[in-house]
Design a protein around this motif. Structure first.
Motif, short mmCIF file in Angstrom:
data_model
loop_
_atom_site.label_atom_id
_atom_site.label_comp_id
_atom_site.label_asym_id
_atom_site.label_seq_id
_atom_site.Cartn_x
_atom_site.Cartn_y
_atom_site.Cartn_z
N ARG A 82 -14.32 2.74 -11.82
CA ARG A 82 -13.43 2.15 -10.82
C ARG A 82 -12.38 1.31 -11.54
N ILE A 83 -11.11 1.57 -11.24
CA ILE A 83 -10.01 0.82 -11.86
C ILE A 83 -9.55 -0.30 -10.94
N VAL A 84 -9.29 -1.48 -11.54
CA VAL A 84 -8.52 -2.51 -10.85
C VAL A 84 -7.27 -2.76 -11.69
N ALA A 85 -6.11 -2.57 -11.08
CA ALA A 85 -4.83 -2.72 -11.79
C ALA A 85 -3.72 -2.90 -10.77
N VAL A 86 -2.50 -3.06 -11.27
CA VAL A 86 -1.34 -3.20 -10.39
C VAL A 86 -0.23 -2.26 -10.86
N VAL A 87 0.46 -1.66 -9.88
CA VAL A 87 1.64 -0.85 -10.22
C VAL A 87 2.79 -1.26 -9.30
N GLY A 88 3.98 -0.81 -9.61
CA GLY A 88 5.14 -1.12 -8.78
C GLY A 88 5.39 -0.03 -7.75
N GLU A 89 6.41 -0.26 -6.95
CA GLU A 89 6.73 0.70 -5.88
C GLU A 89 7.24 2.03 -6.43
N ASP A 90 7.67 2.00 -7.71
CA ASP A 90 8.19 3.23 -8.33
C ASP A 90 7.08 4.14 -8.85
N VAL A 124 -0.38 -1.93 -5.10
CA VAL A 124 1.06 -1.74 -5.28
C VAL A 124 1.76 -3.04 -4.91
N GLU A 125 2.60 -3.53 -5.80
CA GLU A 125 3.37 -4.75 -5.53
C GLU A 125 4.85 -4.41 -5.55
N PRO A 126 5.65 -5.21 -4.82
CA PRO A 126 7.10 -4.99 -4.84
C PRO A 126 7.64 -5.14 -6.27
N GLY A 127 8.49 -4.22 -6.66
CA GLY A 127 9.06 -4.27 -8.01
C GLY A 127 8.68 -3.02 -8.79
N ALA A 128 8.93 -3.08 -10.09
CA ALA A 128 8.72 -1.90 -10.95
C ALA A 128 7.39 -2.00 -11.70
N VAL A 148 5.80 -5.93 -12.42
CA VAL A 148 4.74 -6.41 -11.51
C VAL A 148 3.52 -6.96 -12.26
N PHE A 149 3.38 -6.61 -13.53
CA PHE A 149 2.23 -7.05 -14.31
C PHE A 149 2.31 -8.56 -14.61
N GLN A 150 3.53 -9.06 -14.58
CA GLN A 150 3.78 -10.49 -14.85
C GLN A 150 2.94 -11.38 -13.94
N GLU A 151 2.83 -10.99 -12.67
CA GLU A 151 2.13 -11.82 -11.68
C GLU A 151 0.75 -11.27 -11.32
N PHE A 152 0.27 -10.36 -12.16
CA PHE A 152 -1.04 -9.73 -11.89
C PHE A 152 -2.16 -10.77 -11.91
N PHE A 177 -15.48 -3.33 -18.31
CA PHE A 177 -14.58 -3.34 -19.47
C PHE A 177 -13.34 -4.14 -19.13
N LEU A 178 -13.13 -5.20 -19.90
CA LEU A 178 -11.94 -6.04 -19.74
C LEU A 178 -10.93 -5.60 -20.78
N ALA A 179 -9.95 -4.79 -20.35
CA ALA A 179 -8.92 -4.34 -21.28
C ALA A 179 -8.07 -5.55 -21.66
N ASN A 180 -7.21 -5.32 -22.64
CA ASN A 180 -6.41 -6.40 -23.21
C ASN A 180 -5.40 -7.00 -22.22
N ILE A 181 -5.82 -8.07 -21.53
CA ILE A 181 -4.89 -8.87 -20.72
C ILE A 181 -5.16 -10.34 -21.04
N ASP A 182 -4.42 -11.23 -20.47
CA ASP A 182 -4.59 -12.68 -20.65
C ASP A 182 -6.07 -13.07 -20.49
N PRO A 183 -6.65 -13.74 -21.48
CA PRO A 183 -8.07 -14.10 -21.39
C PRO A 183 -8.41 -14.93 -20.15
N GLU A 184 -7.46 -15.66 -19.61
CA GLU A 184 -7.71 -16.39 -18.36
C GLU A 184 -7.99 -15.41 -17.22
N LEU A 185 -7.26 -14.32 -17.21
CA LEU A 185 -7.46 -13.31 -16.17
C LEU A 185 -8.77 -12.56 -16.41
N GLN A 186 -9.08 -12.31 -17.68
CA GLN A 186 -10.35 -11.65 -18.00
C GLN A 186 -11.52 -12.50 -17.50
#
Lengths: 310, 310
Positions: free
Chosen positions: A43-51, A72-76, A100-104, A119-128
């Motif tokens: 199961r994936i948790v992630a964010v993508v833009g409207e594009d 899906v968040e507004p933006g690219a 959109v990843f900026q505000e993930f 599995f915590l892929a490489n993102i900000d350790p605070e978010l992990q």
């Protein structure tokens, strides 16, 4: 057993001596899932833009990946651009657009909180860390990181590591985090920060596992035609965690075999741009190459020889 | 079975982050013999100057090395000076004084011409070829080289390679000789020049064997305290050829085990300056670490697992 992965789904523009792709499917969660799903449900948790073109993930859904946690968040969509030289080592990053990843801020749906493997892929350790606050007693937490966080968010990373079972990082990252250039000594220092197993990725030279129960070293599969190394680390992690979820064997020796599965998964990925090669392989093809790597690494014949001579 | 080695006996001045030695015993034939003699009798052919202290080779003679082929010429012994940085990769050469080595024209004594195993350490390929003209049908010819000859004497090197069974070189040398950066493809091109087996040394990452009969890849022993890498390649070759001479097993799988012995021999050498560590080890200590590397490389447990899952 099933797997939760939190990371990026992105569009990559990549050039290597073999060619170039523009806005091709990429992202750590994407590469991870494509490999892991060959072994276990993901199961994936992630964010993508409207594009974002969601039909591009259809092959993952067919492989047993639950993509309902991709919001899906507004933006690219997150975009990365990089190029590789003749040696195909580390990429030179040409451009990063977080979009959109900026505000993930990963919010784990109720349906996704009981996966035994995380599995915590490489993102900000605070978010992990925020992900770990939302899940319920996973059996195994595997985590990746990058130099950017080691230098910029060391305190947060160290807090996170206390809650991680297997920490996966590359040689330079291990050196920077541990302040020690010898990889075995670096790994031992990282073990002291919390994880019970440290996996150091050595790129084309393979992987090193250092744990309380010993040291294990596996060469990479000798790929003769490397076309695009993008995503190799996440694909490796996908095969590794996928195999562990498939077998449920978390023993030291169980990890050896999972590292073989990860190594072989990554060897396919680098043979084509984007996820093109991962898209076409299946579990049987992976198994076949695992046998080949067993022969190359001396596992297949050693049973006749171990303990004799030398 | 016994071994003939033709190469250098030298005095090295070396500095690493761990210290410095001045005019310490070194040279390719010296390192090679110290390791090879743990497995099989060795005869050296080399040249030294009038300043050479022959008592320094007493430990080799005690180990079964015949040093009667080391000739003394008027002048000084070959001297090399180099330094290693924090990463302990390749040395920076600070000074090379060929001295008596400048005019070295190896003359193989009658007593030394029938050794079944021949190791041609890194010298001018014309001289390596001249050695082969003097020996009688050796069972196995193993040869090393360096970039200097690849760029400066390629034609002579290619003529030599037609008469070599196992060619040992490092990754950069393989790339330069083959004009190909992928190591497996580079090795295949080198096979086409004559040798039936090519061994590419990957330094701290181990070795790659590419042969007509397949590919084999062995990681290095993970040394935690590398003090001086000088001589590692020749020590590796010594353990490798020594083991082959001990067992007489030249099969593809026999070579795997010999590569293990070479790798382990080199792992001892880098733990101290000059030949200090090689001086104190014995066959039993090598055997013990061979077992350890078998465990680290997965040979020791794989018999229970190969063919299951993954």
């Amino acid at each position: 057993m099933s797997i939760l992965v939190v990371g990026s789904v992105a569009y990559d523009t990549v050039s290597t001596p073999h060619g170039k792709v523009q806005d091709a499917l990429g992202g750590s969660a994407t590469y991870f899932s494509a490999a892991a799903a060959l072994f276990a449900p993901v199961r994936i948790v992630a964010v993508v833009g409207e594009d974002f073109d969601h039909s591009q993930l259809e092959f993952l859904r067919e492989r047993g990946v639950d993509t309902s946690g991709i919001v899906v968040e507004p933006g690219a969509t997150f975009r990365w651009s990089g190029s590789y030289g003749a040696e195909m080592g580390d990429a030179t990053t040409l451009d990063t657009q977080l979009n959109v990843f900026q505000e993930f801020r990963p919010s784990i749906p109720d349906t996704h909180r009981r996966e035994p493997f995380v599995f915590l892929a490489n993102i900000d350790p605070e978010l992990q860390l925020a992900v770990l606050e939302q899940v319920e007693k996973p059996r195994l937490v595997v985590c990746d990181t990058m130099n950017f966080w080691i230098s910029g968010k060391r305190r947060e990373l160290e807090a996170l590591l206390q809650r991680v079972d297997v920490f996966v990082l590359n040689e330079t990252e291990a050196r920077d985090l541990a302040g020690e250039s010898n990889p075995v000594r670096a790994a031992r220092r990282i073990l002291a920060l919390g994880p019970s197993r440290v996996v150091i990725k050595l790129g084309e030279y393979g992987v090193l596992l250092v744990a309380e129960d010993g040291i294990f070293r596996l060469p990479a599969f000798p790929v003769e035609d490397v076309r695009d190394p993008t995503g190799a680390g996440d694909t490796f992690a996908g095969g590794f965690v996928g195999y562990l979820a498939e077998t449920g064997d978390l023993s030291f020796e169980g990890l050896h075999r999972a590292l073989l599965a990860g190594t072989v998964s990554a060897s396919f990925n680098v043979e084509a741009f984007s996820l093109d090669r991962l898209r076409e392989i299946d579990r049987a093809r992976v198994q076949e190459r695992c046998r080949e790597l067993e022969r190359i690494a001396g596992w297949a014949w050693s049973q006749r020889l171990v303990g004799q001579g030398g």
